[in-house]
Design an enzyme around this catalytic site. Structure first.
Site, PDB file in Angstrom:
ATOM      1  N   HIS A  68       4.469 -10.028   2.370  1.00 45.89           N
ATOM      2  CA  HIS A  68       3.566 -10.993   3.015  1.00 45.89           C
ATOM      3  C   HIS A  68       2.681 -11.754   2.030  1.00 45.89           C
ATOM      4  O   HIS A  68       1.952 -12.667   2.418  1.00 45.89           O
ATOM      5  CB  HIS A  68       2.732 -10.319   4.122  1.00 45.89           C
ATOM      6  CG  HIS A  68       1.591  -9.481   3.658  1.00 45.89           C
ATOM      7  ND1 HIS A  68       0.302  -9.944   3.630  1.00 45.89           N
ATOM      8  CD2 HIS A  68       1.533  -8.205   3.218  1.00 45.89           C
ATOM      9  CE1 HIS A  68      -0.504  -8.971   3.199  1.00 45.89           C
ATOM     10  NE2 HIS A  68       0.220  -7.921   2.942  1.00 45.89           N
ATOM     11  N   SER A 120       0.830  -1.205   0.000  1.00 42.90           N
ATOM     12  CA  SER A 120       0.000   0.000   0.000  1.00 42.90           C
ATOM     13  C   SER A 120       0.865   1.257   0.000  1.00 42.90           C
ATOM     14  O   SER A 120       0.598   2.208  -0.742  1.00 42.90           O
ATOM     15  CB  SER A 120      -0.921   0.025   1.228  1.00 42.90           C
ATOM     16  OG  SER A 120      -1.770  -1.098   1.235  1.00 42.90           O
ATOM     17  N   GLN A 152       0.340  -8.940  -6.339  1.00 42.45           N
ATOM     18  CA  GLN A 152      -0.136 -10.322  -6.501  1.00 42.45           C
ATOM     19  C   GLN A 152       0.727 -11.128  -7.461  1.00 42.45           C
ATOM     20  O   GLN A 152       0.688 -12.355  -7.455  1.00 42.45           O
ATOM     21  CB  GLN A 152      -1.583 -10.338  -7.017  1.00 42.45           C
ATOM     22  CG  GLN A 152      -2.619  -9.913  -6.001  1.00 42.45           C
ATOM     23  CD  GLN A 152      -2.765 -10.882  -4.843  1.00 42.45           C
ATOM     24  OE1 GLN A 152      -2.508 -12.083  -4.958  1.00 42.45           O
ATOM     25  NE2 GLN A 152      -3.177 -10.371  -3.700  1.00 42.45           N
ATOM     26  N   CYS A 212     -10.157  -6.111   1.959  1.00 45.17           N
ATOM     27  CA  CYS A 212     -10.515  -4.723   2.191  1.00 45.17           C
ATOM     28  C   CYS A 212     -11.970  -4.462   1.839  1.00 45.17           C
ATOM     29  O   CYS A 212     -12.586  -3.533   2.326  1.00 45.17           O
ATOM     30  CB  CYS A 212      -9.631  -3.816   1.363  1.00 45.17           C
ATOM     31  SG  CYS A 212      -7.979  -4.443   1.174  1.00 45.17           S
TER      32      CYS A 212
HETATM   33  C1  LIG Z   1      -2.289  -7.002  -0.765  1.00 45.39           C
HETATM   34  C2  LIG Z   1      -2.275  -6.031  -1.891  1.00 45.39           C
HETATM   35  C3  LIG Z   1      -1.844  -4.703  -1.709  1.00 45.39           C
HETATM   36  C4  LIG Z   1      -1.483  -4.170  -0.355  1.00 45.39           C
HETATM   37  O1  LIG Z   1      -0.256  -4.652   0.108  1.00 45.39           O
HETATM   38  P1  LIG Z   1       0.081  -4.497   1.683  1.00 45.39           P
HETATM   39  O2  LIG Z   1       1.480  -4.983   1.794  1.00 45.39           O
HETATM   40  O3  LIG Z   1      -0.897  -5.365   2.404  1.00 45.39           O
HETATM   41  O4  LIG Z   1      -0.054  -3.058   2.008  1.00 45.39           O
HETATM   42  C5  LIG Z   1      -1.811  -3.870  -2.799  1.00 45.39           C
HETATM   43  N1  LIG Z   1      -2.173  -4.307  -4.019  1.00 45.39           N
HETATM   44  C6  LIG Z   1      -2.573  -5.571  -4.241  1.00 45.39           C
HETATM   45  C7  LIG Z   1      -2.934  -5.997  -5.621  1.00 45.39           C
HETATM   46  C8  LIG Z   1      -2.650  -6.473  -3.187  1.00 45.39           C
HETATM   47  O5  LIG Z   1      -3.064  -7.709  -3.403  1.00 45.39           O
END
Ligand SMILES: *Cc1c(COP(=O)(O)O)cnc(C)c1O
Length: 393
Positions: free
Chosen positions: A202, A73, A180, A326
């Site tokens: 993560h 993010s 992703q 989310c």
């Molecule tokens: C999980 C995700 C994020 C956010 O990543 P974080 O490390 O949780 O802040 C942003 N974009 C996509 C496509 C995601 O799947």
């Protein structure tokens, strides 16, 4: 089955043993600040330098082009806000897609309130960006195109190379949210003409709260966190060395195993897709059948509520999702489901199953049997379904 069956790897993943082991020394004895002169600090610095090189290599970049962030993010926020500020004198128009993660979409809304204009390009029924619409959206004052590499809900992989070429031809910066896709499919920033790329640890069996933004050399982009000289003065703050060490171990393992893992996950994915489509009536596979992340399965089941399905799956020890983490908690169907043209009532009945290489056929069989049973049960309680059955007789 009394163990947990984890089918929500797009939300987060379990940390690998390698990642945990790599972090432990930096949580305990190697606590030195990487900016220090003494050897306790230089150990931290050395670890960070190595991970930066590992990550750079994994996308065909140079180590100086990798900036650690507090996750995906933050990387998305940085890429958009800082580009907007740095290039505002050239123009105030940004192009993105209708199916981005909220880290991009909500940042676009933020920029819109500050005088930037945003065009949201649509996708086809499989979630693939409409390239002709993208080309038409480009204006002389367009400064940035931001399109995600692969979608977190329906797994669709975008024509990134084509988008990169279009951006390059017109002299527009190209950012991709690859959270992703990173370490799930091969990525090369030069081949795809990517100027900025966001990723997160993560989602690849690394720790939470650490990610990176790749920024191509020569791009003028502002600092995001102001303070010390960390990350070449562009992202201040004492570095998260345990996180970085864990991230590095996760990348090492993910890169080494990518081909094998993709093959294994694809096989599991296709098995799951086949069983669900053959055995559960009135369902629809969402997302492109071929241009799809190896670990993503997303179905809509007519006449049911995705939330009820999730709760009942949880009672059977199965972790799944109805969209993105989310989006759940809100009553609106996901913007991704609406963008691919699903009517509200069908969008509501969607289920996302995202696999890891550790899942087994037995787990998937148990999951399909459970979904089948629950869908039938929920439909039995649905007046809409009753009407539908009566009418179709
Ligand atoms: C999980 C995700 C994020 C956010 O990543 P974080 O490390 O949780 O802040 C942003 N974009 C996509 C496509 C995601 O799947």
């Amino acid at each position: 089955m009394d163990k947990i069956i984890y089918l929500d790897n797009a939300a987060t993943t379990r940390m690998s043993k390698e990642a945990v082991d790599a972090m432990l020394p930096f949580l305990a004895e190697h606590y030195g600040n990487a900016s220090s002169i003494y050897s306790l600090g230089t150990e931290s610095k050395k670890a960070m330098t190595e991970v930066r090189e590992t990550i750079a290599r994994s996308i065909g970049a140079a180590p100086q082009e990798i900036y650690f962030t507090g996750g995906g993010s933050e990387a998305d926020n940085w890429a958009l806000v800082a580009t907007a500020e740095a290039y505002a004198d050239k123009g105030k128009h940004i192009i993105t897609s209708k199916i981005e993660h909220h880290a991009v979409l909500h940042t676009c809304e933020y920029l819109q309130k500050r005088g930037f204009e945003i065009t949201y390009v649509g996708v086809d029924e499989n979630g693939i960006l409409k390239l002709d619409e993208l080309k038409k959206a480009i204006r002389p004052d367009t400064i940035l195109i931001s399109v995600m590499f692969a979608n977190n809900e329906i797994g669709t992989i975008q024509p990134i190379k084509e988008i990169g070429e279009i951006a390059k031809e017109r002299g527009i910066l190209f950012h991709t949210d690859a959270v992703q896709a990173y370490c799930h499919v091969p990525i090369n920033v030069d081949e795809y003409h990517i100027d900025m790329l966001s990723a997160s640890a993560h989602k690849i069996n690394g720790p939470k709260g650490i990610g990176f933004l790749y920024i191509r050399k020569g791009i003028k982009i502002r600092s995001f966190i102001h303070g010390g000289q960390q990350e070449r003065g562009r992202r201040a703050g004492t570095e998260n060395i345990p996180g970085i060490a864990g991230f590095g171990a996760a990348v090492d393992k993910a890169v080494a195993s990518m081909e094998e893992r993709m093959a294994r996950e694809t096989e599991l994915r296709d098995y799951l897709i086949r069983r669900i489509s053959e055995e559960i009536p009135y369902c629809r596979l969402n997302g492109d059948r071929a241009k799809r992340l190896p670990n993503n399965v997303n179905f809509s089941f007519r006449f049911i509520e995705g939330e009820s399905l999730l709760i009942m799956l949880d009672m059977k020890g199965i972790c799944a999702s109805s969209g993105s983490a989310c989006t759940s908690g809100s009553l609106d169907p996901s913007h991704v489901m609406l963008a691919i043209g699903l009517p509200h009532e069908i969008a509501h009945g969607s289920l996302r199953l995202t696999l890891s290489e550790e899942n087994t056929r037995e787990e998937l069989d148990y999951a399909v049997d459970s979904i089948k049973e629950i869908v039938a049960k929920l439909r039995k309680m649905s007046p809409l379904y009753e009407d539908f059955v009566k009418k179709s007789k």
